[in-house]
Enzyme design. Structure first.
Site, short mmCIF file in Angstrom:
data_model
loop_
_atom_site.label_atom_id
_atom_site.label_comp_id
_atom_site.label_asym_id
_atom_site.label_seq_id
_atom_site.Cartn_x
_atom_site.Cartn_y
_atom_site.Cartn_z
N GLU A 1 4.35 1.76 -0.56
CA GLU A 1 5.11 1.98 -1.59
C GLU A 1 4.23 2.19 -2.93
O GLU A 1 4.57 3.03 -3.95
CB GLU A 1 6.13 0.85 -1.88
N GLY A 2 3.01 1.59 -3.14
CA GLY A 2 2.19 1.59 -4.19
C GLY A 2 1.95 3.19 -4.29
O GLY A 2 1.68 3.76 -5.27
N LYS A 3 1.48 3.60 -3.36
CA LYS A 3 0.96 5.03 -3.35
C LYS A 3 2.15 6.13 -3.42
O LYS A 3 1.90 7.06 -3.90
CB LYS A 3 0.25 5.26 -1.87
N TYR B 1 0.91 -1.13 -0.05
CA TYR B 1 0.07 -0.16 0.02
C TYR B 1 0.75 1.03 0.03
O TYR B 1 0.79 2.19 -0.99
CB TYR B 1 -0.95 0.21 1.26
N VAL C 1 -9.66 1.18 13.18
CA VAL C 1 -10.04 1.30 14.69
C VAL C 1 -11.36 1.78 14.94
O VAL C 1 -11.95 1.34 16.06
CB VAL C 1 -8.77 2.03 15.30
N GLY D 1 -1.95 0.82 23.43
CA GLY D 1 -3.03 1.71 23.15
C GLY D 1 -2.50 3.14 23.41
O GLY D 1 -3.40 4.20 23.25
N THR E 1 -0.88 7.08 18.81
CA THR E 1 -1.87 8.10 18.58
C THR E 1 -2.23 8.22 17.05
O THR E 1 -1.54 7.70 16.04
CB THR E 1 -1.21 9.47 18.67
N SER F 1 -14.29 1.87 13.05
CA SER F 1 -15.52 0.99 12.89
C SER F 1 -15.35 -0.39 13.98
O SER F 1 -16.36 -0.48 14.59
CB SER F 1 -15.45 0.52 11.47
N ASN G 1 -5.97 9.68 8.35
CA ASN G 1 -6.88 8.77 9.02
C ASN G 1 -8.56 9.59 8.97
O ASN G 1 -8.75 10.76 9.40
CB ASN G 1 -7.09 8.36 10.55
N1 UDP Z 1 -6.28 -0.53 16.53
C1 UDP Z 1 -6.75 -1.04 17.66
N2 UDP Z 1 -7.82 -1.76 17.76
C2 UDP Z 1 -8.55 -2.15 16.63
C3 UDP Z 1 -8.02 -1.81 15.44
C4 UDP Z 1 -6.90 -0.82 15.37
O1 UDP Z 1 -6.04 -0.60 18.45
O2 UDP Z 1 -9.59 -2.84 16.83
C5 UDP Z 1 -5.24 0.62 16.19
C6 UDP Z 1 -4.16 -0.10 15.23
O3 UDP Z 1 -2.91 -0.78 15.98
C7 UDP Z 1 -3.32 1.20 15.00
C8 UDP Z 1 -4.55 2.29 15.14
O4 UDP Z 1 -5.59 1.72 15.80
O5 UDP Z 1 -2.44 1.62 15.82
C9 UDP Z 1 -5.32 2.81 13.92
O6 UDP Z 1 -5.60 1.69 13.11
P1 UDP Z 1 -6.24 1.57 11.62
O7 UDP Z 1 -6.10 0.41 11.07
O8 UDP Z 1 -7.69 2.19 11.72
O9 UDP Z 1 -5.48 2.83 10.68
P2 UDP Z 1 -4.04 2.90 10.51
O10 UDP Z 1 -3.34 1.96 11.06
O11 UDP Z 1 -4.02 2.71 8.80
O12 UDP Z 1 -3.68 4.30 10.63
#
Ligand code: UDP
Length: 311
Positions: A146-148, A144, A186, A206, A209, A188, A173
């Site tokens: 590198e493609g972008k 994803y 995260v 957790g 950020t 949804s 995000n």
């Molecule tokens: N995450 C989480 N619980 C979940 C889904 C995601 O703690 O059920 C965390 C994930 O590890 C990341 C953050 O939430 O640190 C955002 O994840 P997401 O997949 O939404 O977006 P991205 O990582 O692409 O920013």
């Protein structure tokens, strides 16, 4: 009235963009192979005479006559883009080549939906557009990221070599209605878990950020960028600079849904960025854009959407 092609138009962000353009009275062609997009996201647009749906995969050449192209097509959540990583890279790279070729032939303006993922696990915080990023070229997110990144390269080479009228945005995000319930994102995940009374899955400690932008704000920024002055190509960051930990987000979702779900901890996925927050000074200056919807208000709207699906 403009003729506008939106690739990935049945996806989460694409469907909101199509709605905005249709209501603007533009003539919209929504192209989507429905790998992660769904007809449900665009059902409400099907009756509009200025809306047309094309089931199409942009790794193949497309011949249409349009004035503007928004290139959004590409699965965007880790679960989906890692399902067939080779196809993910092809969608970004061949999709960009095909859409840029189309833009060149018909002299259309073309906007690329790039991503904060081009910054990888950033060493600069908040991320400004001139930061080159810290991306693992061989990891599981690389298809994803590198493609972008290559897609951005292609956009700027078509601009320099063929004078194609390009615009590049980097989307951080984003959340809102039409998010796929099962894509593992995260926002949804937490909302669906809270509504079902299931455990809320926190990956890692957790404390990582993210900054969450409500989809209506984002679409407004995209529209402003597409219609900005000709010599402003970007890349420009679009996102909400308010930064939250995943623990903070989980608590907010629990409070707003009045759920009795509890938080449980799961391992952090590989290459999961620790911090991410856009610097949006450039978007403010060039596009007079700033996100207006607070996390609380955006979450309330998103929770209302998922309630209909879950209950
Ligand atoms: N995450 C989480 N619980 C979940 C889904 C995601 O703690 O059920 C965390 C994930 O590890 C990341 C953050 O939430 O640190 C955002 O994840 P997401 O997949 O939404 O977006 P991205 O990582 O692409 O920013």
């Amino acid at each position: 009235m403009k003729r506008i092609l939106v690739t990935g138009g049945a996806g989460f962000i694409g469907s909101h963009l199509c709605e905005r353009l249709v209501k603007n009275k533009d003539e919209v062609i929504c192209a989507d192979n429905l790998f992660t997009g769904t007809k449900r996201n665009i059902l409400h647009l099907m009756d509009y005479k200025n809306f047309e749906f094309l089931r199409y995969d942009i790794t193949k050449e497309l011949y249409v006559e349009v004035d503007q192209i928004y290139n959004l097509a590409c699965p965007a959540s880790p679960i989906h883009y890692q399902y067939d990583p080779i196809q993910t890279t092809k969608t970004s790279v061949m999709g960009a080549i095909n859409m840029l070729g189309l833009a060149k032939r018909v002299h259309a303006r073309i906007l690329q939906a790039s991503t904060s993922e081009v910054y990888g696990d950033p060493r600069v915080h908040p991320q400004t557009e001139d930061y080159w990023g810290n991306v693992n070229p061989i990891g599981i997110r690389s298809c994803y990221d590198e493609g972008k990144r290559v897609a951005e390269t292609l956009f700027f080479d078509y601009y320099r070599q063929h004078h194609v009228d390009i615009k590049v945005i980097r989307i951080f995000n984003t959340y809102g209605s039409h998010m796929n319930m099962n894509d593992g994102r995260v926002v949804s995940n937490f909302i669906v878990q809270a509504l079902k009374g299931q455990d809320i899955t926190i990956y890692g400690d957790g404390k990582q950020t993210r900054s969450f932008c409500y989809v209506d704000d984002l679409v407004d920024g995209m529209y402003r960028m597409m219609n900005s002055r000709e010599d402003f190509t970007g890349p420009v960051n679009l996102g909400n600079p308010e930064e939250f930990t995943m623990l903070g987000l989980a608590q907010e979702v629990i409070d707003l849904t009045e759920s009795d779900s509890r938080m449980i901890y799961k391992p952090l996925p590989q290459d999961d960025p620790i911090r991410r927050k856009p610097d949006i000074k450039l978007a403010q200056e060039e596009l007079d854009w700033y996100p207006e919807i607070s996390l609380e208000d955006g979450l309330k709207k998103t929770i209302a959407y998922f309630k209909e699906l879950v209950v």
